[in-house]
Design a protein around this motif. Structure first.
Motif, PDB file in Angstrom:
ATOM      1  N   TYR A 103       0.838  -1.196   0.000  1.00  0.00           N
ATOM      2  CA  TYR A 103       0.000   0.000   0.000  1.00  0.00           C
ATOM      3  C   TYR A 103       0.880   1.256   0.000  1.00  0.00           C
ATOM      4  O   TYR A 103       0.623   2.214  -0.736  1.00  0.00           O
ATOM      5  N   ASN A 107       1.201   3.965  -3.162  1.00  0.00           N
ATOM      6  CA  ASN A 107       0.793   5.355  -2.968  1.00  0.00           C
ATOM      7  C   ASN A 107       1.979   6.304  -2.786  1.00  0.00           C
ATOM      8  O   ASN A 107       1.807   7.442  -2.335  1.00  0.00           O
ATOM      9  N   ILE A 167      -9.719   8.923   5.845  1.00  0.00           N
ATOM     10  CA  ILE A 167      -9.460   8.221   4.582  1.00  0.00           C
ATOM     11  C   ILE A 167      -8.466   7.093   4.812  1.00  0.00           C
ATOM     12  O   ILE A 167      -8.634   5.978   4.299  1.00  0.00           O
ATOM     13  N   ILE A 168      -7.423   7.372   5.605  1.00  0.00           N
ATOM     14  CA  ILE A 168      -6.409   6.356   5.911  1.00  0.00           C
ATOM     15  C   ILE A 168      -7.043   5.182   6.642  1.00  0.00           C
ATOM     16  O   ILE A 168      -6.731   4.016   6.364  1.00  0.00           O
ATOM     17  N   ASP A 171      -8.830   3.047   4.166  1.00  0.00           N
ATOM     18  CA  ASP A 171      -7.855   2.331   3.339  1.00  0.00           C
ATOM     19  C   ASP A 171      -7.250   1.148   4.095  1.00  0.00           C
ATOM     20  O   ASP A 171      -7.129   0.045   3.549  1.00  0.00           O
ATOM     21  N   LYS A 174      -9.629  -1.680   4.527  1.00  0.00           N
ATOM     22  CA  LYS A 174      -9.860  -2.356   3.244  1.00  0.00           C
ATOM     23  C   LYS A 174      -8.721  -3.316   2.909  1.00  0.00           C
ATOM     24  O   LYS A 174      -8.959  -4.458   2.506  1.00  0.00           O
ATOM     25  N   ILE A 175      -7.467  -2.875   3.070  1.00  0.00           N
ATOM     26  CA  ILE A 175      -6.347  -3.737   2.675  1.00  0.00           C
ATOM     27  C   ILE A 175      -6.105  -4.873   3.661  1.00  0.00           C
ATOM     28  O   ILE A 175      -5.491  -5.878   3.300  1.00  0.00           O
TER      29      ILE A 175
END
Length: 199
Positions: A103, A107, A167-168, A171, A174-175
């Motif tokens: 990740y 990014n 947002i982090i 993320d 999700k991962i």
């Protein structure tokens, strides 16, 4: 990257709070941030109390309310900046580390430190301040969860991370979520094993 002197990794994990040796500058920075947000909160409260009913009162309530909300939210973010938020996962710990590293690479984060239980992902914030400063995602690993926080450095005040932290969190959740493909593979293996291990 913001320097945290003598960061205690195991103690931070155990207490779910960043444990490090605060310099006089860190203490002054925290106090200044609190003062800055209080300087927004108090006038907003006073202004709300003095708004009189008129054709423009809705706009005045909106402006004063927005100032109050921003001040309270900023104060809360600074107050909880050292707290480590937890995300649980049901995959192997090493798999979780690998996913987070992927990740970070995807990014364009700069991975500045990797240890058995800690990863730093750094992102430049030079677009907002003068100089080469960074926002850092600090990720601590436990057996079945991660503990993380976001901190930021800048030229004068290390203001808290206000919005990107949400947002982090999305993320990271999700991962670290087990994919359907993994679940199917596990179920297939379990079914295959149970077929041959029947009594």
């Amino acid at each position: 990257m913001r320097i945290l002197k003598n960061l205690e990794i195991e103690e931070s994990i155990a207490s779910k709070k960043l444990m490090f040796e605060e310099s006089w500058w860190e203490k002054f920075d925290t106090f200044t941030n609190y003062f800055m947000f209080l300087a927004l909160i108090v006038p907003s409260i006073l202004a709300l109390g003095s708004v009189k009913s008129s054709a423009n009162s809705d706009l005045e309530y909106l402006l004063c309310g927005s100032g109050l909300f921003f001040g309270l939210y900023g104060f809360y973010c600074k107050f909880t900046e050292k707290d480590l938020k937890e995300i649980k996962f049901n995959i192997h710990k090493e798999d979780a580390k690998q996913r987070i590293l992927e990740y970070g690479n995807k990014n364009n984060y700069r991975v500045s430190k990797i240890s058995n239980n800690l990863i730093f992902l750094n992102e430049p914030t030079s677009g907002y301040t003068l100089g080469n400063y960074e926002k850092t995602i600090m990720i601590f690993f436990k057996n079945e969860s991660i503990l993380y926080t976001l901190i930021k450095e800048s030229a004068r005040l290390n203001v808290p991370v206000l919005f990107s932290q949400h947002i982090i969190r999305i993320d990271l959740k999700k991962i670290l979520k087990k994919t359907n493909k993994q679940t199917k593979n596990i179920n297939k293996r379990n079914g295959f094993s149970s077929f041959f291990l029947k009594d």
